[in-house]
Scaffold this motif. Structure first.
Motif, PDB file in Angstrom:
ATOM      1  N   ALA A  61       0.790  -1.234   0.000  1.00 23.25           N
ATOM      2  CA  ALA A  61       0.000   0.000   0.000  1.00 23.25           C
ATOM      3  C   ALA A  61       0.821   1.282   0.000  1.00 23.25           C
ATOM      4  O   ALA A  61       0.364   2.297  -0.507  1.00 23.25           O
ATOM      5  N   PHE A  62       1.994   1.275   0.573  1.00 23.15           N
ATOM      6  CA  PHE A  62       2.868   2.452   0.576  1.00 23.15           C
ATOM      7  C   PHE A  62       4.197   1.977   0.000  1.00 23.15           C
ATOM      8  O   PHE A  62       5.184   1.829   0.718  1.00 23.15           O
ATOM      9  N   ALA A 115      -2.754   5.834  -1.007  1.00 18.71           N
ATOM     10  CA  ALA A 115      -3.059   4.491  -0.504  1.00 18.71           C
ATOM     11  C   ALA A 115      -4.353   4.437   0.298  1.00 18.71           C
ATOM     12  O   ALA A 115      -5.158   3.514   0.128  1.00 18.71           O
ATOM     13  N   LEU A 116      -4.564   5.396   1.179  1.00 12.81           N
ATOM     14  CA  LEU A 116      -5.762   5.355   2.026  1.00 12.81           C
ATOM     15  C   LEU A 116      -7.028   5.471   1.184  1.00 12.81           C
ATOM     16  O   LEU A 116      -7.973   4.696   1.358  1.00 12.81           O
ATOM     17  N   ALA A 117      -7.056   6.414   0.257  1.00 16.09           N
ATOM     18  CA  ALA A 117      -8.231   6.584  -0.602  1.00 16.09           C
ATOM     19  C   ALA A 117      -8.453   5.340  -1.461  1.00 16.09           C
ATOM     20  O   ALA A 117      -9.584   4.873  -1.620  1.00 16.09           O
ATOM     21  N   TRP A 118      -7.381   4.772  -2.006  1.00 13.93           N
ATOM     22  CA  TRP A 118      -7.488   3.589  -2.858  1.00 13.93           C
ATOM     23  C   TRP A 118      -8.059   2.411  -2.067  1.00 13.93           C
ATOM     24  O   TRP A 118      -8.964   1.718  -2.530  1.00 13.93           O
ATOM     25  N   MET A 119      -7.523   2.175  -0.866  1.00 12.12           N
ATOM     26  CA  MET A 119      -7.975   1.034  -0.069  1.00 12.12           C
ATOM     27  C   MET A 119      -9.443   1.175   0.324  1.00 12.12           C
ATOM     28  O   MET A 119     -10.170   0.183   0.386  1.00 12.12           O
ATOM     29  N   ARG A 120      -9.886   2.406   0.577  1.00  8.51           N
ATOM     30  CA  ARG A 120     -11.284   2.613   0.965  1.00  8.51           C
ATOM     31  C   ARG A 120     -12.245   2.300  -0.175  1.00  8.51           C
ATOM     32  O   ARG A 120     -13.426   2.034   0.070  1.00  8.51           O
ATOM     33  N   ARG A 121     -11.769   2.323  -1.411  1.00  9.60           N
ATOM     34  CA  ARG A 121     -12.620   2.024  -2.579  1.00  9.60           C
ATOM     35  C   ARG A 121     -12.569   0.559  -3.002  1.00  9.60           C
ATOM     36  O   ARG A 121     -13.428   0.099  -3.748  1.00  9.60           O
ATOM     37  N   ALA A 144      -4.235   3.517   8.268  1.00  9.21           N
ATOM     38  CA  ALA A 144      -3.878   2.487   7.291  1.00  9.21           C
ATOM     39  C   ALA A 144      -4.443   1.120   7.696  1.00  9.21           C
ATOM     40  O   ALA A 144      -4.993   0.391   6.864  1.00  9.21           O
ATOM     41  N   LEU A 145      -4.327   0.779   8.970  1.00  6.48           N
ATOM     42  CA  LEU A 145      -4.887  -0.490   9.449  1.00  6.48           C
ATOM     43  C   LEU A 145      -6.405  -0.529   9.255  1.00  6.48           C
ATOM     44  O   LEU A 145      -6.955  -1.543   8.824  1.00  6.48           O
ATOM     45  N   THR A 146      -7.060   0.579   9.563  1.00  6.10           N
ATOM     46  CA  THR A 146      -8.516   0.655   9.441  1.00  6.10           C
ATOM     47  C   THR A 146      -8.956   0.499   7.985  1.00  6.10           C
ATOM     48  O   THR A 146      -9.959  -0.166   7.700  1.00  6.10           O
TER      49      THR A 146
END
Length: 194
Positions: A61-62, A115-121, A144-146
C-alpha cells in the motif's frame, strides 16, 4: 559527544533477498522520508510467510522502494498491486518491473495513488496479504490499518512497519501473530479472524 546530523546518502539500492529475482538490485531514488525495509527484516518476514507465495493476492500500500511488493512477486504471488503517491517513485517502480519482468508475465500493477483513498474504494476480501509501511513522520498507522483490514480474505495477513508498537482496535478483527524489532523499526504480522 556531539550528535552528527543524519547523512544524506542520496540514491541507494535495495536487494531482493529471495525467489526468482534473488540478489537483483532495485535502485532507490532519493526522496524525503523514504525508508526501505531493511534486508534482514525482509528475510525474517518472508521466513514467517514462507518462501512460496503462489496464489497469494498481495497489496503493497505504501510501496516506496517497492522492496516488499517485488519480494512477493519474486516468490510467485498471483496478483501484486503496488500503490505509491509520489509520481517519481511510481515511475521508478515501473522501470524496475520492466527490467525484471522481461517477458511481461508478472501479474503486477503499479498505481500512482493515495493508498488510504485507494484502499477505501477496493472490494472487501480482495487480498491475502497487505504490506503497510507508511511514512513514519505522517502517523498514518491506525488509518492504514482501518482501511486495510476489510480488504483481507479470511485468515489474511497485514504486515505493519512502524517506529514502535501500534494499538490495534479490537473492532478491526485482527490478532497479533508475529513481531520483531530491528533498530528503529518495529514490525509485526497481524491475522484476520484468528
Amino acid at each position: 559527544m556531539a550528535l552528527r546530523p543524519p547523512r544524506d546518502a542520496g540514491p541507494g539500492e535495495v536487494r531482493i533477498v529471495g525467489g526468482v529475482w534473488k540478489r537483483s538490485k532495485l535502485p532507490v531514488p532519493h526522496s524525503p522520508g523514504l525508508r526501505p525495509t531493511p534486508d534482514r527484516v525482509r528475510e525474517t518476514l518472508f521466513n514467517w510467510l514462507g518462501q512460496d507465495l503462489s496464489g497469494w493476492r498481495v497489496l503493497d500500500a505504501f510501496a516506496g522502494s517497492g522492496a516488499l511488493g517485488f519480494e512477493a512477486a519474486s516468490r510467485g504471488a498471483a496478483r501484486i498491486v503496488l500503490l505509491e503517491r509520489d509520481a517519481q517513485l511510481a515511475a521508478a517502480l515501473r522501470g524496475h518491473l520492466k527490467r525484471l519482468d522481461k517477458d511481461g508475465t508478472v501479474p503486477m500493477t503499479i498505481e500512482n495513488a493515495d493508498a488510504l483513498a485507494w484502499m477505501r474504494r477496493e472490494a472487501a476480501g480482495s487480498f491475502d496479504l497487505v504490506f503497510l509501511d507508511p511514512p513514519f513522520a505522517q502517523d498514518l498507522f491506525l488509518a492504514a490499518l482501518t482501511a486495510a483490514a476489510p480488504l483481507l480474505a479470511e485468515n489474511g495477513l497485514i504486515y505493519l512497519e512502524s517506529p514502535g508498537p501500534v494499538a490495534v482496535p479490537e473492532a478491526l478483527g485482527l490478532s497479533a501473530w508475529k513481531e520483531g524489532r530491528a533498530g528503529a523499526v518495529h514490525y509485526r504480522l497481524l491475522r484476520r479472524g484468528g
